[in-house]
Design a protein around this motif. Structure first.
Motif, PDB file in Angstrom:
ATOM      1  N   ARG A   1       0.699  -1.221   0.064  1.00 53.56           N
ATOM      2  CA  ARG A   1       0.011  -0.078   0.156  1.00 53.56           C
ATOM      3  C   ARG A   1       1.013   1.535  -0.238  1.00 53.56           C
ATOM      4  O   ARG A   1       1.945   1.730   0.289  1.00 53.56           O
ATOM      5  CB  ARG A   1      -0.683  -0.039   0.717  1.00 53.56           C
ATOM      6  CG  ARG A   1      -2.016  -1.123   0.962  1.00 53.56           C
ATOM      7  CD  ARG A   1      -2.427  -1.056   2.922  1.00 53.56           C
ATOM      8  NE  ARG A   1      -3.120   0.376   3.228  1.00 53.56           N
ATOM      9  CZ  ARG A   1      -3.502   0.473   3.917  1.00 53.56           C
ATOM     10  NH1 ARG A   1      -3.720  -0.739   5.356  1.00 53.56           N
ATOM     11  NH2 ARG A   1      -4.264   1.405   3.960  1.00 53.56           N
ATOM     12  N   PRO A   2       0.295   2.470  -0.511  1.00 56.62           N
ATOM     13  CA  PRO A   2       1.085   3.524  -0.363  1.00 56.62           C
ATOM     14  C   PRO A   2       1.676   3.975   1.172  1.00 56.62           C
ATOM     15  O   PRO A   2       0.839   3.541   2.157  1.00 56.62           O
ATOM     16  CB  PRO A   2       0.023   4.566  -1.173  1.00 56.62           C
ATOM     17  CG  PRO A   2      -1.045   3.833  -1.542  1.00 56.62           C
ATOM     18  CD  PRO A   2      -0.654   2.860  -0.826  1.00 56.62           C
ATOM     19  N   PRO A   3       2.441   4.892   0.989  1.00 57.78           N
ATOM     20  CA  PRO A   3       2.285   5.359   2.557  1.00 57.78           C
ATOM     21  C   PRO A   3       1.854   5.767   3.221  1.00 57.78           C
ATOM     22  O   PRO A   3       0.663   6.467   2.783  1.00 57.78           O
ATOM     23  CB  PRO A   3       3.486   6.899   2.631  1.00 57.78           C
ATOM     24  CG  PRO A   3       4.409   6.367   1.447  1.00 57.78           C
ATOM     25  CD  PRO A   3       3.284   5.668   0.509  1.00 57.78           C
ATOM     26  N   ARG A   4       1.021   5.508   4.799  1.00 57.24           N
ATOM     27  CA  ARG A   4       0.053   5.670   5.798  1.00 57.24           C
ATOM     28  C   ARG A   4       0.637   6.572   6.749  1.00 57.24           C
ATOM     29  O   ARG A   4       1.423   6.899   6.961  1.00 57.24           O
ATOM     30  CB  ARG A   4      -0.260   4.663   6.436  1.00 57.24           C
ATOM     31  CG  ARG A   4       0.316   3.856   7.144  1.00 57.24           C
ATOM     32  CD  ARG A   4      -0.118   1.766   7.046  1.00 57.24           C
ATOM     33  NE  ARG A   4      -0.152   1.514   6.308  1.00 57.24           N
ATOM     34  CZ  ARG A   4      -0.321   0.345   5.991  1.00 57.24           C
ATOM     35  NH1 ARG A   4      -0.505  -0.527   7.275  1.00 57.24           N
ATOM     36  NH2 ARG A   4      -0.066  -0.932   4.649  1.00 57.24           N
ATOM     37  N   GLU A   5      -0.585   7.045   7.346  1.00 57.41           N
ATOM     38  CA  GLU A   5       0.285   7.915   8.453  1.00 57.41           C
ATOM     39  C   GLU A   5       0.469   6.934   9.839  1.00 57.41           C
ATOM     40  O   GLU A   5      -0.061   6.009   9.596  1.00 57.41           O
ATOM     41  CB  GLU A   5      -1.414   8.508   9.069  1.00 57.41           C
ATOM     42  CG  GLU A   5      -2.129   9.496   7.675  1.00 57.41           C
ATOM     43  CD  GLU A   5      -1.485  10.733   7.324  1.00 57.41           C
ATOM     44  OE1 GLU A   5      -0.102  11.334   8.628  1.00 57.41           O
ATOM     45  OE2 GLU A   5      -1.744  11.308   6.332  1.00 57.41           O
ATOM     46  N   ALA A   6       1.154   7.849  10.418  1.00 64.74           N
ATOM     47  CA  ALA A   6       2.215   6.813  11.592  1.00 64.74           C
ATOM     48  C   ALA A   6       1.585   7.041  12.800  1.00 64.74           C
ATOM     49  O   ALA A   6       2.837   7.151  13.707  1.00 64.74           O
ATOM     50  CB  ALA A   6       3.489   7.578  11.432  1.00 64.74           C
ATOM     51  N   THR A   7       0.217   7.811  12.947  1.00 66.18           N
ATOM     52  CA  THR A   7      -0.342   7.424  13.900  1.00 66.18           C
ATOM     53  C   THR A   7      -0.551   6.331  15.084  1.00 66.18           C
ATOM     54  O   THR A   7      -0.952   6.383  15.555  1.00 66.18           O
ATOM     55  CB  THR A   7      -1.659   9.229  14.246  1.00 66.18           C
ATOM     56  OG1 THR A   7      -2.174   7.812  13.311  1.00 66.18           O
ATOM     57  CG2 THR A   7      -0.937  10.325  13.469  1.00 66.18           C
TER      58      THR A   7
END
Length: 374
Positions: A206-212
């Motif tokens: 998958r594309p980069p996702r949020e790092a939260t």
């Protein structure tokens, strides 16, 4: 993006202040202090501004009159002391900013903190320490115009004890439950931090996702100190990609191999390849690349290697690659071949290694430059 920001602040009607700000931006002969972020011409005038500049903010902040202007390509902060002193102009490229990279602008800076002007679509703001992923975020207050209280920033050049990051949540009118992280890297606009987990068999990347999320925060905890090296370089975003998770010899656990890619507002990107040992709190830099497509959607094949000592004290050469690599070859300090994308071989310690990989069609993949390279 910044194009939908309204003009805010108590001095938006101060024509004298706005005139001084515009002259500082457009007049080559202006005698204040000018700070130009990487990728922008060093002087004012044509080339650093486009016709049709819009006002985003004008108000007094921490003893300075501050004006933010935008022309579609550039973002400009003009700041003049309220009680005498040299005015300052900062110019940065912010072309094609989006809901995350146009979410905050630094309106005031001190050695250990910044005040941010938050986008009108930001519903909640907090600060958290990237080095402590289990610690919850602390809410950040802001005034009616969107200016935050002082927010802690990491001190560049000092010991890496904590790495503050701002966690923002956009309004549900923009995206449902969309939280994201920004880190101050010394520029006008904080950098967006993202995360890509280790690949799983049978699952498309998958594309980069949020790092939260929990995994993203744990991953950034070991690599956050590397952000200090990106200060003042016009970085737009930093992605933490775990391209491999390798079982270690002697049952020593699983190591993570990370490619940290910093994309700039100029369109270029630099990478660092990092090795994170099991339970490690700090990443080891094992390679890097400058002005490269590596670890982007245009360069999706990654390979890195390092020497590692097992709990027994025995030295091993470890190598790992991304999912498309089907063979690894070592030609120094020993000769060895491994099918697949992982390799672990006992070696004499302290000697340079040469490792290459192969794709199914025979294309060769090289390890990156060592961290001591040019």
């Amino acid at each position: 993006d910044f194009g939908v920001w309204p003009a805010r602040g108590r001095r938006t009607g101060d024509s004298a202040l706005l005139g001084r700000a515009l002259r500082a931006w457009t007049d080559r002969g202006w005698r204040g202090r000018r700070s130009v972020e990487p990728g922008e011409p060093a002087a004012g005038g044509p080339g650093t501004w486009q016709p049709g500049a819009r006002l985003l903010f004008a108000d007094d902040v921490d003893g300075h009159a501050v004006v933010l202007l935008r022309d579609g390509v550039h973002l400009v902060r003009y700041s003049e002391p309220l009680h005498g002193g040299t005015p300052e102009l900062t110019v940065a490229r912010t072309e094609d900013a989006d809901v995350t990279t146009a979410a905050a602008v630094v309106v005031a800076r001190s050695p250990r903190s910044v005040r941010l002007l938050l986008a009108p679509w930001v519903a909640a703001a907090a600060v958290r320490d990237l080095r402590e992923p289990s610690a919850g975020p602390r809410a950040v207050g802001r005034d009616g115009n969107g200016v935050t209280e002082p927010v802690a920033v990491a001190a560049p050049g000092g010991p890496c004890h904590d790495v503050p990051a701002v966690q923002l949540r956009s309004s549900s009118r923009i995206a449902e439950d969309h939280a994201f992280l920004l880190a101050d890297l010394g520029g006008l606009v904080p950098a967006h931090l993202t995360y890509m987990p280790a690949p799983r068999p049978g699952v498309r990347p998958r594309p980069p996702r949020e790092a939260t999320g929990e995994a993203g925060l744990r991953g950034w905890a070991a690599t956050a100190c590397r952000l200090a090296g990106l200060h003042g370089r016009g970085v737009r975003s930093v992605n933490h990609w775990v391209f491999a998770a390798q079982p270690l010899p002697e049952g020593a656990g699983t190591a993570a191999w990370v490619c940290a890619r910093a994309d700039t507002w100029r369109g270029t990107g630099d990478v660092e390849y990092l090795f994170v040992a099991p339970g490690g709190t700090d990443a080891k830099v094992v390679g890097r690349g400058r002005d490269t497509a590596q670890c982007s959607r245009f360069g999706q094949n990654a390979l890195a290697h390092t020497e590692w000592r097992a709990p027994s004290g025995a030295p091993y050469l470890l190598a790992a690659a991304s999912r498309a690599v089907t063979r690894l070859d070592v030609t120094a300090p020993v000769r060895s071949t491994a099918d697949g994308r992982f390799l672990a071989v006992a070696v004499p310690g302290g000697r340079p290694a040469e490792v290459t990989g192969r794709l199914p069609d025979g294309t060769r993949i090289d390890s990156p430059l060592s961290p001591d390279g040019p």
